[in-house]
Design an enzyme around this catalytic site. Sequence first.
Site, PDB file in Angstrom:
ATOM      1  N   LEU A   1     -11.481   7.737  -4.793  1.00  0.00           N
ATOM      2  CA  LEU A   1     -10.209   7.573  -5.489  1.00  0.00           C
ATOM      3  C   LEU A   1      -9.731   8.980  -5.794  1.00  0.00           C
ATOM      4  O   LEU A   1     -10.524   9.811  -6.255  1.00  0.00           O
ATOM      5  CB  LEU A   1     -10.394   6.782  -6.796  1.00  0.00           C
ATOM      6  N   ASP A   2      -8.473   9.288  -5.533  1.00  0.00           N
ATOM      7  CA  ASP A   2      -8.026  10.657  -5.717  1.00  0.00           C
ATOM      8  C   ASP A   2      -7.940  11.027  -7.201  1.00  0.00           C
ATOM      9  O   ASP A   2      -8.110  10.188  -8.090  1.00  0.00           O
ATOM     10  CB  ASP A   2      -6.705  10.918  -4.990  1.00  0.00           C
ATOM     11  N   PHE A   3      -7.678  12.285  -7.443  1.00  0.00           N
ATOM     12  CA  PHE A   3      -7.707  12.863  -8.796  1.00  0.00           C
ATOM     13  C   PHE A   3      -6.804  12.107  -9.757  1.00  0.00           C
ATOM     14  O   PHE A   3      -7.150  11.908 -10.932  1.00  0.00           O
ATOM     15  CB  PHE A   3      -7.267  14.329  -8.709  1.00  0.00           C
TER      16      PHE A   3
ATOM     17  N   SER B   1      -5.804   8.944  -9.485  1.00  0.00           N
ATOM     18  CA  SER B   1      -6.017   7.498  -9.446  1.00  0.00           C
ATOM     19  C   SER B   1      -7.198   7.112 -10.322  1.00  0.00           C
ATOM     20  O   SER B   1      -8.048   7.936 -10.663  1.00  0.00           O
ATOM     21  CB  SER B   1      -6.257   7.032  -8.008  1.00  0.00           C
TER      22      SER B   1
ATOM     23  N   ARG C   1      -0.473   5.846  -1.279  1.00  0.00           N
ATOM     24  CA  ARG C   1       0.529   6.854  -1.650  1.00  0.00           C
ATOM     25  C   ARG C   1       1.375   7.231  -0.437  1.00  0.00           C
ATOM     26  O   ARG C   1       2.588   7.459  -0.548  1.00  0.00           O
ATOM     27  CB  ARG C   1      -0.147   8.081  -2.259  1.00  0.00           C
TER      28      ARG C   1
END
Length: 273
Positions: A119-121, A123, A218
């Site tokens: 999961l990105d920063f 999220s 995204r």
Amino acid sequence: MSRPLKRTESGQREAGVRLNKFISHNTKYSRREADRLIAEGRVKLNGKVVTDLATRVTRDDKVSVNDRPIKPRPLHEMTVIVYHKPKGELVTKKDPRGRKTIYDTLPKKFAHFIPVGRLDFASEGLLLLTDNPQVADILMSSSLERVYNLKIRGSITPAMERAMQEGIKIKGKKGAHEKSTLEEMEFAPFFAYQILKNEPNYSKIRVAIGEGKNRELRRFFGHFDREVLDLHRVSFGGISLNNLPKGKTRYLTQKEYDDLHAFIKTTIEKERA
């Protein structure tokens, strides 16, 4: 207005895992060290020296380093945990820029656990971690359903719904990480979607997909000039967050373990068929 759920089959992924990843997951060597060992001819695959860094291996292959066999853990020997990742943490061991990672928050006993995907920063939500590298690889490459709640800037248009239903191939890097070099991305039809709010200023939608590409959602909404303001993963393969607080962990329930064992068994049988 909500639309009926739409279920589809996800595309097949390339079989096996990169050799350097297999070595790093099952030995003390890092991926960079594994690449060096491969290039130096110190790695054998099924008894033959391999020097191609792009080599992929499956669970049936026999790998050795310096003539010492690597023995992966049996698939039934695994521990899996659920972590409710908050925003502002990276899913990585260390960050060169000194930013906070999930391992700064996780209890030390889980320091060797491997995240299933990322999961990105910006999220948050459900992140599975396991101490068995093969289990992590099976889950990451699977088409198991991932469910997300999203808040986007602007309205949800018919064109966006059509792309969710039919799939789409996009060009450009809107929504991608600033360092991404990937110019094109293909999206399979979403498993399901439900529009929770559709307004000119912002909208809310729940989606279910079967892929785990980097910043996939995204980029999907970015293609339609829609910024994702919030992204929260609420389930993976039928395993849900439930009421788990942010920054906390839990073990799988017995039923979740039973379902996971059954899925892994079926996956292996299909691969060997």
